[in-house]
Structures are given as structure tokens and as C-alpha cells.
Design an enzyme around this catalytic site. Structure first.
Site, PDB file in Angstrom:
ATOM      1  N   GLU A 178     -27.702  35.884 109.530  1.00  0.00           N
ATOM      2  CA  GLU A 178     -28.398  36.815 109.026  1.00  0.00           C
ATOM      3  C   GLU A 178     -29.543  36.328 107.824  1.00  0.00           C
ATOM      4  O   GLU A 178     -29.011  35.391 107.120  1.00  0.00           O
ATOM      5  CB  GLU A 178     -27.576  37.999 108.348  1.00  0.00           C
ATOM      6  CG  GLU A 178     -28.605  39.172 108.146  1.00  0.00           C
ATOM      7  CD  GLU A 178     -27.982  40.228 107.382  1.00  0.00           C
ATOM      8  OE1 GLU A 178     -26.804  40.270 107.317  1.00  0.00           O
ATOM      9  OE2 GLU A 178     -28.652  41.334 107.018  1.00  0.00           O
ATOM     10  N   GLU A 214     -30.386  33.634 102.118  1.00  0.00           N
ATOM     11  CA  GLU A 214     -30.776  34.399 101.081  1.00  0.00           C
ATOM     12  C   GLU A 214     -31.459  33.836 100.101  1.00  0.00           C
ATOM     13  O   GLU A 214     -30.891  32.841  99.666  1.00  0.00           O
ATOM     14  CB  GLU A 214     -29.456  35.170 100.506  1.00  0.00           C
ATOM     15  CG  GLU A 214     -30.004  36.078  99.507  1.00  0.00           C
ATOM     16  CD  GLU A 214     -30.862  37.156  99.414  1.00  0.00           C
ATOM     17  OE1 GLU A 214     -30.824  38.007 100.621  1.00  0.00           O
ATOM     18  OE2 GLU A 214     -31.765  37.193  98.716  1.00  0.00           O
ATOM     19  N   ASP A 253     -37.722  42.562 103.530  1.00  0.00           N
ATOM     20  CA  ASP A 253     -38.698  43.146 102.326  1.00  0.00           C
ATOM     21  C   ASP A 253     -40.141  43.603 103.092  1.00  0.00           C
ATOM     22  O   ASP A 253     -40.807  42.777 103.482  1.00  0.00           O
ATOM     23  CB  ASP A 253     -38.918  42.082 101.340  1.00  0.00           C
ATOM     24  CG  ASP A 253     -37.644  42.067 100.473  1.00  0.00           C
ATOM     25  OD1 ASP A 253     -36.852  42.812 100.326  1.00  0.00           O
ATOM     26  OD2 ASP A 253     -37.457  40.953  99.705  1.00  0.00           O
ATOM     27  N   LYS A 297     -47.883  46.499  99.270  1.00  0.00           N
ATOM     28  CA  LYS A 297     -49.298  46.530  98.634  1.00  0.00           C
ATOM     29  C   LYS A 297     -50.104  45.602  99.582  1.00  0.00           C
ATOM     30  O   LYS A 297     -49.470  44.323  99.818  1.00  0.00           O
ATOM     31  CB  LYS A 297     -49.420  45.912  97.264  1.00  0.00           C
ATOM     32  CG  LYS A 297     -48.779  47.010  96.382  1.00  0.00           C
ATOM     33  CD  LYS A 297     -48.934  46.568  94.888  1.00  0.00           C
ATOM     34  CE  LYS A 297     -48.387  47.572  94.050  1.00  0.00           C
ATOM     35  NZ  LYS A 297     -47.674  47.034  92.640  1.00  0.00           N
ATOM     36  N   ASP A 324     -36.952  50.135 109.045  1.00  0.00           N
ATOM     37  CA  ASP A 324     -37.314  51.095 108.870  1.00  0.00           C
ATOM     38  C   ASP A 324     -38.808  51.491 108.776  1.00  0.00           C
ATOM     39  O   ASP A 324     -39.482  52.630 108.542  1.00  0.00           O
ATOM     40  CB  ASP A 324     -36.657  51.982 107.762  1.00  0.00           C
ATOM     41  CG  ASP A 324     -36.753  51.507 106.437  1.00  0.00           C
ATOM     42  OD1 ASP A 324     -36.680  50.221 106.507  1.00  0.00           O
ATOM     43  OD2 ASP A 324     -36.984  52.065 105.257  1.00  0.00           O
TER      44      ASP A 324
HETATM   45  C1  LIG Z   1     -34.701  44.503 102.085  1.00  0.00           C
HETATM   46  S1  LIG Z   1     -33.490  43.343 101.700  1.00  0.00           S
HETATM   47  C2  LIG Z   1     -32.260  43.779 103.384  1.00  0.00           C
HETATM   48  C3  LIG Z   1     -30.933  42.939 102.824  1.00  0.00           C
HETATM   49  C4  LIG Z   1     -29.944  43.146 104.059  1.00  0.00           C
HETATM   50  N1  LIG Z   1     -30.300  42.454 105.485  1.00  0.00           N
HETATM   51  C5  LIG Z   1     -30.022  44.503 104.423  1.00  0.00           C
HETATM   52  O1  LIG Z   1     -30.151  45.115 105.711  1.00  0.00           O
HETATM   53  O2  LIG Z   1     -29.247  45.531 103.642  1.00  0.00           O
HETATM   54  C6  LIG Z   1     -34.219  41.981 102.182  1.00  0.00           C
HETATM   55  C7  LIG Z   1     -33.374  40.521 101.723  1.00  0.00           C
HETATM   56  O3  LIG Z   1     -33.938  39.556 102.280  1.00  0.00           O
HETATM   57  C8  LIG Z   1     -34.093  38.593 101.193  1.00  0.00           C
HETATM   58  N2  LIG Z   1     -35.373  37.647 101.249  1.00  0.00           N
HETATM   59  C9  LIG Z   1     -36.825  38.040 101.212  1.00  0.00           C
HETATM   60  N3  LIG Z   1     -37.504  36.789 101.661  1.00  0.00           N
HETATM   61  C10 LIG Z   1     -36.482  35.817 102.040  1.00  0.00           C
HETATM   62  C11 LIG Z   1     -36.893  34.556 102.108  1.00  0.00           C
HETATM   63  N4  LIG Z   1     -38.029  34.166 102.511  1.00  0.00           N
HETATM   64  N5  LIG Z   1     -35.884  33.780 102.580  1.00  0.00           N
HETATM   65  C12 LIG Z   1     -34.573  34.247 102.335  1.00  0.00           C
HETATM   66  N6  LIG Z   1     -34.258  35.499 101.913  1.00  0.00           N
HETATM   67  C13 LIG Z   1     -35.292  36.267 101.890  1.00  0.00           C
HETATM   68  C14 LIG Z   1     -34.273  39.395  99.848  1.00  0.00           C
HETATM   69  O4  LIG Z   1     -33.757  38.618  98.772  1.00  0.00           O
HETATM   70  C15 LIG Z   1     -33.329  40.629 100.042  1.00  0.00           C
HETATM   71  O5  LIG Z   1     -32.046  40.290  99.830  1.00  0.00           O
END
Ligand SMILES: C[S@@+](CC[C@H](N)C(=O)[O-])C[C@H]1O[C@@H](n2cnc3c(N)ncnc32)[C@H](O)[C@@H]1O
Length: 205
Positions: A34, A59, A109, A113, A145
């Protein structure tokens, strides 16, 4: 422990993380990954249903990586671990060609913006790296979403004929429901709030 809500993946120290490991499963065991796993709830669900495979979360928030690894060391499952790395730049260091059975990109994420759009992870660059690292017949599952992100993922994947992705639902079509019993934290939140989720499943030919 204080865990930051968001991390900018383009911050200079995150573009050059030291000690990014090669992620491999032991011979004879499949590897599922993941990308952006956060608390790894989705992978922990998967791991409880499939003890023979290896489940790795990538992560960028180091505190979360440490928390997941400590929790799994204390109470299992033993076939889950989290790795501190930046999927936007580290895929080449992380994964050998054809070594991963499944990638999951659950709720990346949104960076709403417009001046922050460059921080979004979805795009042809990441999809090419995923295609390279997937085993033949391997899968990429994306769920979000945010409709704009789902469309960006679909446009990148449908446009990448050279990466050999085939849409399991038919070209330019979303899946009706998740094919997996596992759920991420954000997925559960969407479900409880009645928020629509857009899902895509591609196989590498
Ligand atoms: C909105 S959260 C979703 C977390 C989980 N996958 C869920 O569905 O609940 C997005 C996750 O991706 C991580 N993330 C964002 N950019 C990343 C990157 N370039 N490399 C690794 N992780 C990243 C963030 O720190 C965050 O924990």
C-alpha cells in the site's frame, strides 16, 4: 507521540531520504504494497486473511511508520511492516522489476489548493513505476473520494499503453464496489459518512 496531519512530499529532506531499503518478499511468498499506508489498517486486514503473503506499507510520516512497526511487533500480524520512503521519488530504490503482486493506492492526499497540486502523487510518473514493479498479471487498485483524483488516475492509466495496464471493469470504467474485504481508515470514514468512493482496478498484461 505527535503525528503530523500532512507532510509535503516535495520538501527537500523528503526528496533524499537516506537508507530507503529494497522491499522484497522471501522466495515463494507474494508481496503486496500500500502506497501511503498511514496506520496500515487496510494491510492489517489483508494480512489476517492471507498469512502466506507479505504486506508492506510505504509511508512518508516517519512517526506513523514507527507506530505501525511497534504495534505489529507487539501484537501482530507478523507479515505486515511499514517503510519510511517517498513514493514520489523512491519507487526505483524500493522495488525490483516485476516483484510486486498488488499495489494499493487508497485515498491519496488531495492537496486541494491549486498551488499545492504539484504535491499530488497521482500521475504518469508514478503509474510507470508501478507498472515496472508489478509482476505480470499483477494488480493496481486505486480508491478515492475525490472525483478529480480518480479521473487523473484513470487518465494516466488508460493513457499508458506501454505500461500494459488493462482496466478490469472495461476501458474508462470505475468498479462498482471494492473487490477486497480489507478496509482502510479513510474508507471506513467515507462509509460511515455516506461519502461516495471512486474505485479503479487495473491488471498488468
Ligand atoms: C489521506 S491519507 C490515506 C491513508 C490510508 N491509505 C487510508 O486510506 O486511510 C494519505 C497518506 O499518504 C501518505 N503520503 C502522502 N504522500 C506520500 C508520499 N509521497 N510517499 C509516501 N506516503 C505518502 C500520507 O502521509 C498519508 O498517510
Amino acid at each position: 507521540m505527535r503525528i503530523r496531519q500532512h507532510v509535503n512530499p516535495l520538501k527537500s529532506d523528503l526528496l533524499d531520504i537516506a537508507d530507503v531499503p529494497r522491499v522484497e518478499a522471501p522466495v515463494g511468498r507474494a508481496l503486496e504494497v500500500e502506497l501511503g499506508a498511514a496506520e496500515a489498517h487496510f494491510l492489517i486486514d489483508r494480512a489476517r486473511q492471507d498469512t502466506a503473503s507479505v504486506f508492506v506499507g510505504i509511508e512518508i510520516r516517519r512517526e506513523l511508520v514507527e507506530a505501525v512497526n511497534a504495534a505489529c511487533a507487539a501484537a501482530g500480524p507478523t507479515n505486515v511492516r511499514s517503510v519510511f520512503a517517498n513514493m514520489s521519488v523512491d519507487m526505483g530504490r524500493l522495488f525490483a522489476d516485476g516483484s510486486v503482486r498488488r499495489f494499493f493506492l487508497n485515498f491519496p492526499d488531495p492537496w486541494f489548493k491549486s498551488r499545492q497540486h504539484k504535491r499530488r502523487v497521482i500521475g504518469p510518473g508514478l503509474m510507470v513505476e508501478i507498472g515496472r514493479a508489478l509482476a505480470p498479471g499483477g494488480e493496481l487498485y486505486v480508491q478515492t473520494d475525490i472525483f478529480a483524483l480518480a479521473l487523473d488516475a484513470m487518465a494516466a492509466l488508460e493513457g499508458l499503453a506501454e505500461a500494459g495496464f488493462v482496466n478490469a471493469a472495461g476501458a474508462w470504467t470505475f468498479l462498482r464496489e471494492s473487490p477486497y474485504d480489507a478496509k482502510s481508515r479513510r474508507e471506513r470514514q467515507c462509509e460511515s459518512e455516506g461519502v461516495r468512493v471512486w474505485r479503479l482496478l487495473y491488471r498488468r498484461g
